[in-house]
Design a protein around this motif. Structure first.
Motif, PDB file in Angstrom:
ATOM      1  N   GLY A 147      -7.676 -23.490  -5.293  1.00 41.69           N
ATOM      2  CA  GLY A 147      -8.179 -24.679  -4.609  1.00 41.69           C
ATOM      3  C   GLY A 147      -7.095 -25.705  -4.370  1.00 41.69           C
ATOM      4  O   GLY A 147      -7.043 -26.346  -3.307  1.00 41.69           O
ATOM      5  N   ALA A 148      -6.208 -25.887  -5.343  1.00 40.69           N
ATOM      6  CA  ALA A 148      -5.131 -26.866  -5.197  1.00 40.69           C
ATOM      7  C   ALA A 148      -4.201 -26.489  -4.047  1.00 40.69           C
ATOM      8  O   ALA A 148      -3.746 -27.354  -3.292  1.00 40.69           O
ATOM      9  N   ARG A 149      -3.913 -25.193  -3.899  1.00 37.14           N
ATOM     10  CA  ARG A 149      -3.060 -24.756  -2.792  1.00 37.14           C
ATOM     11  C   ARG A 149      -3.700 -25.111  -1.449  1.00 37.14           C
ATOM     12  O   ARG A 149      -3.037 -25.608  -0.539  1.00 37.14           O
ATOM     13  N   ASP A 150      -4.998 -24.840  -1.337  1.00 36.37           N
ATOM     14  CA  ASP A 150      -5.692 -25.155  -0.083  1.00 36.37           C
ATOM     15  C   ASP A 150      -5.725 -26.658   0.160  1.00 36.37           C
ATOM     16  O   ASP A 150      -5.515 -27.125   1.284  1.00 36.37           O
ATOM     17  N   ASN A 151      -6.004 -27.437  -0.891  1.00 33.73           N
ATOM     18  CA  ASN A 151      -6.091 -28.888  -0.745  1.00 33.73           C
ATOM     19  C   ASN A 151      -4.754 -29.484  -0.316  1.00 33.73           C
ATOM     20  O   ASN A 151      -4.698 -30.340   0.575  1.00 33.73           O
ATOM     21  N   ILE A 152      -3.675 -29.058  -0.960  1.00 33.56           N
ATOM     22  CA  ILE A 152      -2.352 -29.578  -0.621  1.00 33.56           C
ATOM     23  C   ILE A 152      -1.957 -29.159   0.783  1.00 33.56           C
ATOM     24  O   ILE A 152      -1.446 -29.954   1.581  1.00 33.56           O
TER      25      ILE A 152
END
Length: 427
Positions: A147-152
Motif C-alpha cells: 500500500g505504501a508503494r502505491d500511495n507514494i
C-alpha cells in the motif's frame, strides 16, 4: 443571516470554472455523490451559521452576503456547494473548489480563517457524532509495504518535470529555513541548503559517517551529506525520484559515496551512525508509527543520532480526525496522516530505547516556502498545461498549496526538527 450586497462592494470574481470537467478523470468533481434532502438542509443550516460567525465576507451569486467582514469568499453555486459538503464533508468542500463552485480573490486568506477556526466550525454535539457522518478512510490506503508503494507513487511519480516547474534548483520538497521574512524566490535555494545543513549538523554528519536517509526526495540531502565525506544509503519508494536522484548524484561526482535504493524503510538493513528522515513520517500512518520508530532504533548504532523533520498538528485534532477521510488523502497524499508532538513523544517513549533530545519548530518558514511554491506554480500554469495536466488538476494543485500554506499561517499546522539519540551501552 444574508444581507443584500451594497452597491459599493467590489465586484465578484468571475466564475472560475472555464472548462468542462473531464468526467473520466474526475468523476466525483463532475458528478458529486448526492446527499439526502435532510442532510443538505442540516448542512446548509450548520455551515451557514458558521459562515455568519466567521471574520469573512461570504458573497453569493444572487447579490447577498454574510459573515463578519474580512477576506472574501465567493460562492457561485450555493446549492452545489452545500450539497457537496452535505454528501462528502470537507472532501466535498475541496471538490467544490475544483469544480469552480466557489472561489476567492485571496484563497490563502480565506483558508487561514477556516483553519484557525477548524475546531469550532462544527457544533460540539455534531463533533461527538463524527463517526456517523464523517467519511471513513478506505482500507486500500493502509500503509502496508504494498500500500505504501502505491500511495507514494500516486503523488511522487506524477512527473519530475511537474515538480521542477515550481521547486527551486535543489528540488527540495520540504520546509526551507529562511533568515527573515518576507522571503523571495531567489533566496529559496539557499534557505533549503540552510535547512539541510542544520539537519546534517544535528546528526553530526562528517567524514566517514555512515548515513541512512529514509525518504530520498530528489537527492539533495544525500548529495550534501556525501560532500561532507559521509557514506549515504538513501531509501525511496518513488521510481521517478530514484532515477533522477541517481542522475543528480552522478552529475555531482558522488556515486562512490551514495547508494539510492527503491526500498521500504521496513526493509532497511545494516547499522548507521546517523539516520535522517525529512517529512516522511507523514506518509507512515498511525498504525505503523511504532514500526517506523523501532526501525530507527534498530538501524541506529549505539551513540548514534537520528534527525527527523516532521509536519505536526494539534493532538486533540489528530485524535478527532485520525480516522476521517480527507480531501488531501483523496487527491494529494493517499495514506497520509500528520502526527502530533505528543504522539511522536509517546511512540518514541513506548516503543524504542531512543530519547527525544531536542525539538525545534519553525512553522512560519513553511508558510513562506509554500507561498513561493504556490506563486511559482501559478506563474508557470501554461507550462503545467503543456505537460498534459488539465484545468481541474491545476485548480486542485493550487488549492492544495493554498490549503497547506493556510494551515501553517493559522498555526493549525507546524513543522518540527527532532534530534533522537541512542546511548552507548554501559561498559
Amino acid at each position: 443571516m444574508r444581507t443584500a450586497e451594497p452597491r459599493s462592494a467590489t465586484p465578484r470574481a468571475a466564475h472560475a470554472a472555464t472548462a468542462a470537467v473531464d468526467a473520466a478523470r474526475w468523476p466525483d468533481v463532475a458528478a458529486p455523490p448526492r446527499a439526502s434532502r435532510a442532510r443538505i438542509a442540516v448542512t446548509t443550516a450548520v455551515v451557514g451559521r458558521a459562515l455568519e460567525q466567521l471574520p469573512l465576507r461570504v458573497r453569493f451569486a444572487d447579490g447577498t452576503w454574510t459573515g463578519r467582514g474580512g477576506p472574501v469568499l465567493d460562492i457561485h453555486d450555493p446549492k452545489a456547494f452545500y450539497g457537496r459538503i452535505g454528501a462528502q464533508g470537507l472532501v466535498g468542500f475541496g471538490e467544490s473548489y475544483m469544480a469552480g463552485e466557489w472561489d476567492a480573490p485571496d484563497p490563502v486568506a480565506v483558508l487561514t480563517v477556516l483553519a484557525g477556526n477548524a475546531a469550532r466550525l462544527i457544533p460540539a454535539p455534531l463533533q461527538r457524532l463524527r463517526g456517523l457522518w464523517a467519511l471513513r478512510r478506505p482500507r486500500a490506503q493502509r500503509n502496508t509495504p504494498d500500500g505504501a508503494r502505491d500511495n507514494i507513487s500516486s503523488h511522487y511519480d506524477l512527473s519530475n518535470d511537474l515538480f521542477a516547474l515550481f521547486l527551486d534548483d535543489t528540488l527540495s520538497y520540504s520546509a526551507a529555513l529562511f533568515r527573515g521574512f518576507p522571503a523571495t524566490w531567489d533566496l529559496l535555494a539557499a534557505a533549503q541548503h540552510r535547512k539541510i545543513d542544520r539537519l546534517l549538523d544535528l546528526a553530526e554528519v562528517r567524514e566517514g559517517t555512515r548515513v541512512l536517509e529514509i525518504g530520498t526526495g530528489w537527492g539533495e540531502l544525500a548529495i550534501r551529506a556525501a560532500a561532507r565525506g559521509a557514506r549515504v544509503t538513501s531509501l525511496t519508494l518513488s521510481a521517478e525520484q530514484r532515477d533522477l536522484a541517481r542522475l543528480r548524484v552522478e552529475e555531482a561526482g558522488l556515486s562512490d559515496r551514495v547508494r539510492i535504493d527503491l526500498c521500504d524503510y521496513r526493509e532497511a538493513r545494516g547499522t548507521y551512525d546517523a539516520i535522517v528522515s525529512v517529512e516522511m513520517i507523514e506518509a507512515v500512518g498511525a498504525e505503523f508509527w511504532p514500526v517506523y520508530f523501532r526501525t530507527l532504533d534498530k538501524r541506529l548504532a549505539p551513540g548514534g543520532r537520528a534527525v527527523l523533520q516532521a509536519i505536526t498538528m494539534p493532538h486533540d485534532r489528530m485524535l478527532a480526525t485520525g480516522n476521517t477521510f480527507t480531501w488531501i488523502q483523496k487527491y494529494i497524499f493517499p495514506g497520509g496522516l500528520l502526527p502530533s508532538v505528543e504522539a511522536v513523544d509517546q511512540t518514541v517513549r513506548e516503543h524504542t530505547a531512543l530519547t527525544v533530545t531536542r525539538r525545534d519548530r519553525f512553522g512560519a518558514h513553511y508558510a513562506e516556502t509554500l507561498r513561493l511554491w504556490r506563486e511559482r506554480f501559478t506563474e508557470r500554469a501554461d507550462e503545467v498545461a503543456a505537460l498534459g495536466f488539465d484545468d481541474t488538476f491545476r485548480r486542485m494543485w493550487s488549492f492544495y498549496l493554498a490549503y497547506s500554506e493556510a494551515g501553517f499561517r493559522s498555526g493549525y499546522l507546524d513543522v518540527q526538527q527532532y534530534l533522537l539519540t541512542k546511548e552507548n551501552p554501559s561498559p
